[in-house]
Design a protein around this motif. Structure first.
Motif, short mmCIF file in Angstrom:
data_model
loop_
_atom_site.label_atom_id
_atom_site.label_comp_id
_atom_site.label_asym_id
_atom_site.label_seq_id
_atom_site.Cartn_x
_atom_site.Cartn_y
_atom_site.Cartn_z
N ASP A 1 0.83 -1.20 0.00
CA ASP A 1 0.00 0.00 0.00
C ASP A 1 0.87 1.26 0.00
O ASP A 1 1.70 1.46 0.87
CB ASP A 1 -0.91 0.03 1.23
CG ASP A 1 -1.88 1.19 1.18
OD1 ASP A 1 -2.27 1.58 0.07
OD2 ASP A 1 -2.23 1.71 2.26
N GLY A 2 0.67 2.06 -0.97
CA GLY A 2 1.38 3.33 -1.00
C GLY A 2 2.77 3.24 -1.55
O GLY A 2 3.46 4.23 -1.71
N GLY A 3 3.24 2.02 -1.88
CA GLY A 3 4.61 1.88 -2.36
C GLY A 3 4.70 1.67 -3.85
O GLY A 3 5.76 1.43 -4.38
N GLU A 4 3.58 1.76 -4.54
CA GLU A 4 3.58 1.46 -5.96
C GLU A 4 4.07 2.64 -6.78
O GLU A 4 3.94 3.79 -6.39
CB GLU A 4 2.18 1.08 -6.46
CG GLU A 4 1.49 0.01 -5.66
CD GLU A 4 0.58 0.59 -4.60
OE1 GLU A 4 -0.38 -0.09 -4.25
OE2 GLU A 4 0.84 1.71 -4.15
N ILE B 1 6.28 -9.49 -8.49
CA ILE B 1 6.53 -8.15 -7.97
C ILE B 1 8.01 -7.85 -8.14
O ILE B 1 8.87 -8.62 -7.71
CB ILE B 1 6.13 -8.04 -6.49
CG1 ILE B 1 4.61 -8.24 -6.35
CG2 ILE B 1 6.53 -6.69 -5.91
CD1 ILE B 1 4.12 -8.28 -4.93
N VAL B 2 8.29 -6.74 -8.81
CA VAL B 2 9.66 -6.34 -9.06
C VAL B 2 9.85 -4.89 -8.64
O VAL B 2 8.89 -4.17 -8.39
CB VAL B 2 10.03 -6.49 -10.56
CG1 VAL B 2 9.80 -7.92 -11.03
CG2 VAL B 2 9.21 -5.52 -11.43
N ARG B 3 11.13 -4.48 -8.57
CA ARG B 3 11.43 -3.07 -8.39
C ARG B 3 12.47 -2.66 -9.43
O ARG B 3 13.26 -3.48 -9.89
CB ARG B 3 11.92 -2.78 -6.98
CG ARG B 3 13.24 -3.42 -6.59
CD ARG B 3 13.62 -3.04 -5.16
NE ARG B 3 14.87 -3.67 -4.75
CZ ARG B 3 15.40 -3.52 -3.54
NH1 ARG B 3 14.78 -2.80 -2.62
NH2 ARG B 3 16.54 -4.10 -3.24
N ARG B 4 12.44 -1.39 -9.75
CA ARG B 4 13.30 -0.89 -10.82
C ARG B 4 14.75 -0.77 -10.34
O ARG B 4 15.02 -0.44 -9.19
CB ARG B 4 12.80 0.49 -11.28
CG ARG B 4 13.34 0.92 -12.62
CD ARG B 4 12.76 2.28 -13.01
NE ARG B 4 11.30 2.23 -13.10
CZ ARG B 4 10.64 1.81 -14.16
NH1 ARG B 4 11.30 1.38 -15.22
NH2 ARG B 4 9.32 1.81 -14.18
N ASP C 1 17.25 -4.38 -15.80
CA ASP C 1 16.44 -3.17 -15.58
C ASP C 1 15.58 -3.28 -14.33
O ASP C 1 15.16 -2.27 -13.76
CB ASP C 1 15.53 -2.93 -16.79
CG ASP C 1 16.32 -2.85 -18.10
OD1 ASP C 1 17.30 -2.08 -18.14
OD2 ASP C 1 15.96 -3.57 -19.05
N TYR C 2 15.29 -4.53 -13.91
CA TYR C 2 14.45 -4.77 -12.74
C TYR C 2 15.01 -5.96 -11.96
O TYR C 2 15.81 -6.75 -12.48
CB TYR C 2 13.01 -5.11 -13.16
CG TYR C 2 12.33 -4.02 -13.97
CD1 TYR C 2 11.59 -3.03 -13.34
CD2 TYR C 2 12.44 -3.99 -15.35
CE1 TYR C 2 10.97 -2.03 -14.08
CE2 TYR C 2 11.83 -3.00 -16.10
CZ TYR C 2 11.10 -2.01 -15.45
OH TYR C 2 10.50 -1.01 -16.19
N GLU C 3 14.58 -6.09 -10.70
CA GLU C 3 14.91 -7.28 -9.93
C GLU C 3 13.65 -7.82 -9.27
O GLU C 3 12.77 -7.06 -8.84
CB GLU C 3 16.00 -7.01 -8.89
CG GLU C 3 15.68 -6.02 -7.81
CD GLU C 3 16.85 -5.81 -6.86
OE1 GLU C 3 17.88 -6.50 -7.00
OE2 GLU C 3 16.74 -4.95 -5.96
N VAL C 4 13.57 -9.15 -9.20
CA VAL C 4 12.39 -9.83 -8.68
C VAL C 4 12.43 -9.85 -7.16
O VAL C 4 13.38 -10.32 -6.56
CB VAL C 4 12.32 -11.28 -9.20
CG1 VAL C 4 11.10 -11.98 -8.62
CG2 VAL C 4 12.28 -11.30 -10.71
N ASN D 1 7.83 0.49 -5.63
CA ASN D 1 8.96 1.13 -4.97
C ASN D 1 9.09 0.54 -3.57
O ASN D 1 8.23 0.75 -2.71
CB ASN D 1 8.73 2.65 -4.84
CG ASN D 1 8.84 3.35 -6.18
OD1 ASN D 1 9.68 2.99 -7.00
ND2 ASN D 1 8.00 4.36 -6.40
N LEU D 2 10.14 -0.21 -3.32
CA LEU D 2 10.34 -0.88 -2.04
C LEU D 2 11.79 -0.73 -1.60
O LEU D 2 12.71 -0.95 -2.40
CB LEU D 2 10.02 -2.39 -2.17
CG LEU D 2 8.60 -2.78 -2.55
CD1 LEU D 2 8.57 -4.25 -2.98
CD2 LEU D 2 7.64 -2.56 -1.39
N ASP D 3 11.99 -0.39 -0.31
CA ASP D 3 13.35 -0.42 0.19
C ASP D 3 13.71 -1.86 0.56
O ASP D 3 12.86 -2.76 0.47
CB ASP D 3 13.53 0.52 1.39
CG ASP D 3 12.64 0.17 2.58
OD1 ASP D 3 12.22 -1.01 2.70
OD2 ASP D 3 12.36 1.06 3.40
N ASP D 4 14.95 -2.12 0.97
CA ASP D 4 15.40 -3.49 1.21
C ASP D 4 14.62 -4.17 2.34
O ASP D 4 14.32 -5.37 2.26
CB ASP D 4 16.89 -3.52 1.54
CG ASP D 4 17.76 -3.36 0.31
OD1 ASP D 4 17.22 -3.45 -0.82
OD2 ASP D 4 18.98 -3.15 0.46
#
Length: 338
Positions: free
Chosen positions: A14-17, A94-97, A105-108, A137-140
Motif C-alpha cells: 500500500d502506497g509503495g507502488e 513483484i519487481v522493483r526498478r 532493468d528490474y529485480e524480482v 517502490n520498495l526499500d530493502d
C-alpha cells in the motif's frame, strides 16, 4: 494465503507502488472513463505499473531465501504446465526498478519460480512468452518482508534456508533486535528465536542431510541446542562427516539415503566416543570423462578392496588423486587409522 497474511501483504504494498496510466485502456463509454478517472484521483483506486518484460533483463534479488539455482523442471513442473495451458503468465510477479545496472532493468522481489519458468519456456518452444510483473517502490527491508510472506506458504523453501535468511536480515535491517524484527514480520519472538538458533548450524553438519527440504524447524532446533554444547560439538562434527560419506555411498549404490529424522537422531546421540567403523562399500570416484574410475569393492575389519575400472579414460595422476581422496574418507569413517 490466510486472511491475516493477505492483509499484511496489502499493507506492505500500500502506497509503495509506482503509478502510471495503463497503456491499453478501452472504456465502453465516456461516462465509465470519467468515473474511473475520478476514482483514481480520489485515491479510491490505485494504479500499478504492470509490464511484460524480457526475463533476461530481470535479475533475482539476493535477499530472497529461495535458492534460484535449485529451481528445475521437476520442482517447477506444476507451474510450467499451468503457464502452457493458460497461454502465458496470468499472475504477475513483484519487481522493483534498478538504476545503473548494465545487465538488468528490474529485480524480482516475489515471483522467482515464475521468472525461472518463463525463462525456461522461452528457450523451449515458447519464445513469445513474457514475464508479467507489477513494479513497486520498495526499500530493502520492505522487500525482505514481502519475499518472506510469499515464502512462508512455499514447501520448496526449507526451514533452514528461511532461518539463514532471517539471520542475515536481523543485522542488516533490524540492528540485531529480535523483538523489532518479530514485530515487523508479525511473528512471535519465541518462534523467531528458534529460527535464528537453527541458522547457527554450520555447513559441515548440514552436509549430513541428503536434502535440507526435509529438515523441519522443531528437530533442527533440538540439534542446534545440542550443538551449542562445546563438549559435544566435536563428536557431532565427526559423526556428520561420517554420515555425509554414507549418504554418498548409498546414492551411488542406488539405495535410498538416510532420512532427516535418522540423521538428526544420530547427530544428537553423537558424543565423540569411539564408534564402529562405517562400511563404505560401493563408494566410487568418477574421472574427467564422467566414467567410473575407482570404487570400493569391499570394506571390513580385514581390509579394503579397491577396483580400478578399465575404460574410464582417467590418467595416472587422476587415479592417484582419486585414491588419495578415498583414503581420506576411509580415515574419516574409522575404517583405517591415521
Amino acid at each position: 494465503m490466510s486472511k491475516k497474511q493477505a492483509s499484511y501483504l496489502d499493507g506492505l504494498l500500500d502506497g509503495g507502488e509506482e503509478t502510471s496510466t495503463p497503456e491499453r485502456v478501452r472504456p465502453t463509454t465516456l461516462l465509465s472513463r470519467g468515473s474511473a478517472l475520478a476514482r483514481v484521483q480520489s485515491g479510491e483506486v490505485k494504479q500499478v505499473t504492470q509490464l511484460e518484460l524480457d526475463p533476461a533483463r530481470v535479475k533475482i534479488w539476493s535477499g530472497n531465501a529461495r535458492h534460484y539455482s535449485k529451481l528445475n523442471e521437476h520442482n517447477c513442473a506444476d507451474l510450467l504446465d499451468a503457464l502452457v495451458a493458460e497461454g502465458g503468465q496470468k499472475i504477475p510477479a513483484i519487481v522493483r526498478r534498478l538504476d545503473g545496472d548494465p545487465d538488468a532493468d528490474y529485480e524480482v522481489i516475489a515471483g522467482s519460480r515464475r521468472h525461472w519458468s518463463i525463462s525456461w519456456l522461452r528457450k523451449h518452444s515458447y519464445p513469445d512468452f513474457k514475464f508479467l510483473a507489477h513494479v513497486h517502490n520498495l526499500d530493502d527491508e520492505a522487500a525482505f518482508r514481502l519475499a518472506d510472506i510469499e515464502n512462508r506458504s512455499r514447501k520448496d523453501v526449507s526451514d533452514i534456508e528461511r532461518a539463514r535468511n532471517y539471520l542475515a536480515a536481523i543485522n542488516k535491517h533490524y540492528g540485531g533486535k529480535q523483538r523489532r524484527m518479530a514485530e515487523r514480520l508479525k511473528v512471535s519472538e519465541g518462534w523467531l528465536s528458534k529460527m535464528l538458533k537453527v541458522a547457527s548450524l554450520p555447513d559441515n553438519v548440514l552436509a549430513a542431510f541428503s536434502s535440507l527440504d526435509d529438515v523441519l524447524l522443531k528437530p533442527a532446533y533440538e540439534l542446534a541446542k545440542v550443538y551449542d554444547d562445546n563438549g559435544r560439538r566435536k563428536g557431532i562434527d565427526a559423526e556428520a562427516k561420517v554420515i555425509a560419506l554414507e549418504q554418498q555411498a548409498l546414492v551411488l549404490g542406488g539405495q535410498k539415503p538416510l532420512t532427516a529424522a535418522q540423521v538428526i537422531k544420530r547427530l544428537v546421540k553423537a558424543d565423540g566416543a569411539s564408534r564402529e567403523p562405517r562400511d563404505l562399500t560401493g563408494y566410487s570416484k568418477y574421472g574427467k570423462t564422467g566414467r567410473l574410475s575407482l570404487s570400493v569393492e569391499a570394506c571390513n575389519r580385514q581390509g579394503v578392496t579397491f577396483r580400478v575400472h578399465a575404460g574410464s579414460g582417467e590418467d595416472v595422476d587422476g587415479l592417484t588423486a582419486a585414491f588419495k581422496d578415498m583414503m581420506d574418507k576411509l580415515k574419516a569413517s574409522g575404517i583405517i587409522g591415521n
